[in-house]
Design a protein around this motif. Structure first.
Motif, PDB file in Angstrom:
ATOM      1  N   LEU A  79       0.836  -1.202   0.000  1.00 41.06           N
ATOM      2  CA  LEU A  79       0.000   0.000   0.000  1.00 41.06           C
ATOM      3  C   LEU A  79       0.870   1.251   0.000  1.00 41.06           C
ATOM      4  O   LEU A  79       0.614   2.204  -0.742  1.00 41.06           O
ATOM      5  CB  LEU A  79      -0.930  -0.007   1.215  1.00 41.06           C
ATOM      6  CG  LEU A  79      -1.958   1.095   1.298  1.00 41.06           C
ATOM      7  CD1 LEU A  79      -2.933   0.980   0.142  1.00 41.06           C
ATOM      8  CD2 LEU A  79      -2.699   1.041   2.611  1.00 41.06           C
TER       9      LEU A  79
ATOM     10  N   GLY B 167       2.464   2.032  -3.302  1.00 40.49           N
ATOM     11  CA  GLY B 167       1.557   2.474  -4.348  1.00 40.49           C
ATOM     12  C   GLY B 167       1.108   1.365  -5.281  1.00 40.49           C
ATOM     13  O   GLY B 167       0.418   1.623  -6.264  1.00 40.49           O
TER      14      GLY B 167
ATOM     15  N   THR C 197      -3.826  -0.428  -4.521  1.00 34.91           N
ATOM     16  CA  THR C 197      -4.723   0.714  -4.450  1.00 34.91           C
ATOM     17  C   THR C 197      -6.056   0.278  -3.832  1.00 34.91           C
ATOM     18  O   THR C 197      -6.350  -0.921  -3.802  1.00 34.91           O
ATOM     19  CB  THR C 197      -4.979   1.288  -5.850  1.00 34.91           C
ATOM     20  OG1 THR C 197      -5.597   0.283  -6.655  1.00 34.91           O
ATOM     21  CG2 THR C 197      -3.671   1.723  -6.510  1.00 34.91           C
TER      22      THR C 197
ATOM     23  N   ARG D  46      -8.103  -1.961  -6.133  1.00 36.80           N
ATOM     24  CA  ARG D  46      -7.583  -3.334  -6.229  1.00 36.80           C
ATOM     25  C   ARG D  46      -7.894  -4.129  -4.973  1.00 36.80           C
ATOM     26  O   ARG D  46      -8.173  -5.332  -5.040  1.00 36.80           O
ATOM     27  CB  ARG D  46      -6.078  -3.315  -6.462  1.00 36.80           C
ATOM     28  CG  ARG D  46      -5.702  -2.887  -7.852  1.00 36.80           C
ATOM     29  CD  ARG D  46      -4.213  -2.974  -8.058  1.00 36.80           C
ATOM     30  NE  ARG D  46      -3.857  -2.463  -9.382  1.00 36.80           N
ATOM     31  CZ  ARG D  46      -2.642  -2.133  -9.738  1.00 36.80           C
ATOM     32  NH1 ARG D  46      -1.651  -2.262  -8.888  1.00 36.80           N
ATOM     33  NH2 ARG D  46      -2.401  -1.680 -10.945  1.00 36.80           N
TER      34      ARG D  46
END
Length: 62
Positions: free
Chosen positions: A24, A27, A30, A33
């Motif tokens: 997380l 990046g 997300t 996702r």
């Protein structure tokens, strides 16, 4: 035996939390996702056949 199972579960959940937090922060993972993954996991769990416990036996009247 129960203590080993609980310890294994706790360590497993801890590892998942650390890895998911790193993804997380990087990046890669997300919120969209995450929702898709959770939907797939819960759908798979709902569709998976239920296992029979060794303690649940069916008795028949003869």
């Amino acid at each position: 035996m129960l203590q080993i199972a609980v310890l294994t579960g706790a360590v497993s959940i801890s590892c998942v939390m650390v890895v998911s937090e790193l993804l997380l922060l990087a990046g890669v993972l997300t919120p969209g996702r995450v929702l898709i993954i959770l939907a797939l996991v819960t759908t798979g769990a709902a569709l998976a056949p239920a296992g029979r416990s060794a303690h649940c036996t069916r008795t028949e009247n003869r």
